[in-house]
Every structure is written in structure tokens, then in C-alpha cells.
Design an enzyme around this catalytic site. Structure first.
Site, PDB file in Angstrom:
ATOM      1  N   ASN A  13     -62.325 -55.805  26.175  1.00 24.52           N
ATOM      2  CA  ASN A  13     -60.884 -55.952  26.414  1.00 24.52           C
ATOM      3  C   ASN A  13     -60.750 -57.067  27.428  1.00 24.52           C
ATOM      4  O   ASN A  13     -61.013 -56.876  28.612  1.00 24.52           O
ATOM      5  CB  ASN A  13     -60.297 -54.635  26.951  1.00 24.52           C
ATOM      6  CG  ASN A  13     -58.846 -54.803  27.394  1.00 24.52           C
ATOM      7  OD1 ASN A  13     -58.207 -55.791  27.076  1.00 24.52           O
ATOM      8  ND2 ASN A  13     -58.349 -53.816  28.132  1.00 24.52           N
ATOM      9  N   TRP A  14     -60.371 -58.229  26.929  1.00 22.25           N
ATOM     10  CA  TRP A  14     -60.341 -59.412  27.813  1.00 22.25           C
ATOM     11  C   TRP A  14     -59.202 -59.364  28.820  1.00 22.25           C
ATOM     12  O   TRP A  14     -59.202 -60.127  29.781  1.00 22.25           O
ATOM     13  CB  TRP A  14     -60.215 -60.686  26.960  1.00 22.25           C
ATOM     14  CG  TRP A  14     -61.511 -61.123  26.346  1.00 22.25           C
ATOM     15  CD1 TRP A  14     -62.750 -60.546  26.507  1.00 22.25           C
ATOM     16  CD2 TRP A  14     -61.712 -62.242  25.475  1.00 22.25           C
ATOM     17  NE1 TRP A  14     -63.699 -61.239  25.792  1.00 22.25           N
ATOM     18  CE2 TRP A  14     -63.088 -62.287  25.154  1.00 22.25           C
ATOM     19  CE3 TRP A  14     -60.857 -63.207  24.939  1.00 22.25           C
ATOM     20  CZ2 TRP A  14     -63.621 -63.271  24.303  1.00 22.25           C
ATOM     21  CZ3 TRP A  14     -61.393 -64.182  24.101  1.00 22.25           C
ATOM     22  CH2 TRP A  14     -62.761 -64.210  23.799  1.00 22.25           C
ATOM     23  N   LYS A  15     -58.189 -58.538  28.550  1.00 29.21           N
ATOM     24  CA  LYS A  15     -56.998 -58.493  29.419  1.00 29.21           C
ATOM     25  C   LYS A  15     -56.365 -59.892  29.477  1.00 29.21           C
ATOM     26  O   LYS A  15     -56.421 -60.607  28.487  1.00 29.21           O
ATOM     27  CB  LYS A  15     -57.358 -57.928  30.791  1.00 29.21           C
ATOM     28  CG  LYS A  15     -58.149 -56.607  30.656  1.00 29.21           C
ATOM     29  CD  LYS A  15     -58.325 -55.852  31.929  1.00 29.21           C
ATOM     30  CE  LYS A  15     -59.084 -54.552  31.641  1.00 29.21           C
ATOM     31  NZ  LYS A  15     -59.268 -53.717  32.813  1.00 29.21           N
ATOM     32  N   GLY A 176     -62.081 -51.705  36.807  1.00 34.82           N
ATOM     33  CA  GLY A 176     -62.083 -52.908  37.629  1.00 34.82           C
ATOM     34  C   GLY A 176     -62.433 -52.651  39.091  1.00 34.82           C
ATOM     35  O   GLY A 176     -62.239 -53.510  39.938  1.00 34.82           O
ATOM     36  N   SER A 216     -65.643 -50.060  34.388  1.00 39.13           N
ATOM     37  CA  SER A 216     -66.798 -50.665  35.064  1.00 39.13           C
ATOM     38  C   SER A 216     -68.106 -50.459  34.324  1.00 39.13           C
ATOM     39  O   SER A 216     -69.164 -50.347  34.938  1.00 39.13           O
ATOM     40  CB  SER A 216     -66.900 -50.165  36.511  1.00 39.13           C
ATOM     41  OG  SER A 216     -65.739 -50.546  37.244  1.00 39.13           O
ATOM     42  N   GLY A 237     -64.084 -54.258  30.175  1.00 40.06           N
ATOM     43  CA  GLY A 237     -63.224 -55.296  30.718  1.00 40.06           C
ATOM     44  C   GLY A 237     -64.042 -56.452  31.244  1.00 40.06           C
ATOM     45  O   GLY A 237     -64.492 -57.326  30.504  1.00 40.06           O
ATOM     46  N   GLY A 238     -64.269 -56.452  32.543  1.00 47.36           N
ATOM     47  CA  GLY A 238     -64.935 -57.564  33.229  1.00 47.36           C
ATOM     48  C   GLY A 238     -66.207 -58.052  32.554  1.00 47.36           C
ATOM     49  O   GLY A 238     -66.402 -59.263  32.369  1.00 47.36           O
TER      50      GLY A 238
END
Ligand code: 13P
Length: 253
Positions: A13-15, A176, A216, A237-238
Site C-alpha cells: 500500500n504505497w499511500k 507506520g 510495520s 506500507g513503508g
């Protein structure tokens, strides 16, 4: 609950990261790195990146997803994007109910349900996010919170449509923050979610539904998290913004 009955899905999920040209370059670099993956590889990208991402992923095993979808078919909803538009652009997956949408964009369990049904009506594979806040965990209402979110999100979803549902357990306190749920915590709550699905649709559907963990997840902790019987993949995410890290997670999927 045997893992062999369901698909492991590793989804990024690149956001709000990556321009269209960066998206294209990233996918071209990533594709050969994950070409031999045993799991389903998905990248959920910002709406503006979708054409570039779909084009770059053509002929590869990378599937493209969106990060949100509107619940109406069309009309006067400035800035919104419909399920039809996503499908026409070549999108296969969509995230609904991410905690950032709930927190910053007034998403509620009811709108998550409406978006879920809109996505399913166009046969999009729909990743429904649920998860408790730190306060809710400390209050001892994690089970109640995720059960309620799951039940409301799936209201009106048929047994047949459950084939296109993935639930992502994302504890808000782990997103995050670098604070990951322990593998046992992730397994426990993913198991609770599976129990809710069993209650709604029966054991066979529960056994076949992919339940991901997100929060995370990274190249270091992915193997342990993904080894758990109720954790059928990750929503990342990250670490999905780095080809090497994302590849390590995919290899553990
Ligand atoms: P991080 O992996 O950056 O914690 O984000 C998780 C997430 O929100 C995926 O949807």
C-alpha cells in the site's frame, strides 16, 4: 484451520507516495525480483499512478490495486473514483476502510460497507481493513472492535462474493510506528476475524478467506509473522516502497 486452503497475498500500500514515472520505474525494477513468487503479489497505488502501474506490470505476476473506491456508481462526487473506472483502467484489487481513511477522511463502518459492496459489484478483489487503536487494545476491546468492524463491513456481502474478499488486520498502533504486533498477537486477532467469518458464512468460507496482517511488517519480521497459521499475507506500507525489502517479504509469502 489449514493454510493450504487459501491464497497468501502480499500487497503493498504505497499511500501518498510515488509519482507516475517513479511508479513505472519501480515496477520495472521489481518485476524480475518477484517473478518466481509463490504468493500473489499486489501493489495498491495512488489513483494517478494507476495507468503507469498497469502498463509497467503488463506481462508480469504483479497485480495492481487502488487505495480506495467510491460507493456510488457515478455522479456529482467531485474528486471521487468509481469501481467502473478502476476496472476499466485495469485495476484488480482495491483497499477499503484503511485506518488512515477512517481517521482523516471521516470513513465509518457504514461507508466501508458501502464501498465494499460497490467494489464487489464490479468483481474487484477487495481488501477490507480492520484494526483497533492503542486505547481500544488497552481497554481490552480488541476482539469486540475488530469483530464489529468485520461484521458491519460484510453486511449484505453474499457467500459467493466472499471469494473476492480479503480482510487485513491492521492494528492502528502498529501502522507506520515501527511497532509491530507480535506474531502471536497478529495470529490471535487474524484467528478472531476468521471466527467472525465462520459465524457469518460457515467454516468452509472461513477456511478459504485470506486474512492479512499489516502494520510495520518489514524484511526482518515478515518470516515470523507469515509463519503463523492464521496470517495469510501482509498489507505493507513503508517497506513496499523499497524493492529489496518488498522482495524479501514476498519470498516469505
Ligand atoms: P506500514 O507498513 O508503513 O506500517 O503501513 C501499514 C499499512 O498501513 C498498510 O496498509
Amino acid at each position: 484451520m489449514d493454510k493450504q486452503f487459501r491464497k497468501t497475498v502480499i500487497a503493498g500500500n504505497w499511500k501518498m507516495n510515488m509519482t507516475p514515472s517513479a511508479a513505472s520505474a519501480f515496477i520495472k525494477t521489481l518485476a524480475p525480483m518477484v517473478a518466481d513468487a509463490d504468493c500473489e503479489v499486489v501493489l495498491c497505488v495512488p489513483a494517478i499512478d494507476i495507468p503507469a502501474a498497469v502498463d509497467a506490470a503488463k506481462g508480469t505476476n504483479i497485480h495492481i490495486g487502488a487505495e480506495n473506491v467510491h460507493f456510488e456508481e457515478k455522479g456529482a462526487y467531485t474528486g471521487e473514483i468509481s469501481a467502473d473506472m478502476l476496472v476499466d483502467a485495469g485495476v484488480e484489487y482495491v483497499i477499503v476502510g484503511h485506518s488512515e481513511r477512517r481517521q482523516y477522511f471521516a470513513e465509518t463502518d457504514e461507508t466501508v460497507n458501502k464501498r465494499t459492496k460497490a467494489a464487489l459489484s464490479r468483481n474487484l478483489k477487495t481488501i477490507v481493513c480492520v484494526g483497533e487503536t492503542l486505547t481500544q487494545r488497552e481497554q481490552g476491546i480488541t476482539e469486540e472492535t475488530v469483530s464489529l468492524q468485520t461484521k458491519i463491513a460484510l453486511g449484505g456481502v453474499t457467500e459467493e462474493q466472499m471469494k473476492n474478499i480479503i480482510i487485513a488486520y491492521e492494528p492502528v498502533w502498529a501502522i507506520g510506528t515501527g511497532k509491530t504486533a507480535t506474531a502471536d498477537q497478529a495470529d490471535e486477532v487474524c484467528g478472531i476475524i476468521r471466527g467472525v467469518i465462520a459465524g457469518l458464512y460457515g467454516e468452509a468460507v472461513a477456511k478459504a478467506t485470506t486474512v492479512q496482517y499489516g502494520g510495520s511488517m518489514n524484511a526482518k519480521n515478515a518470516a515470523e509473522l507469515l509463519s503463523k497459521v492464521n496470517v495469510d499475507g501482509g498489507l505493507i506500507g513503508g517497506a513496499s516502497l523499497k524493492t529489496e525489502d518488498f522482495t524479501v517479504i514476498v519470498k516469505n509469502g
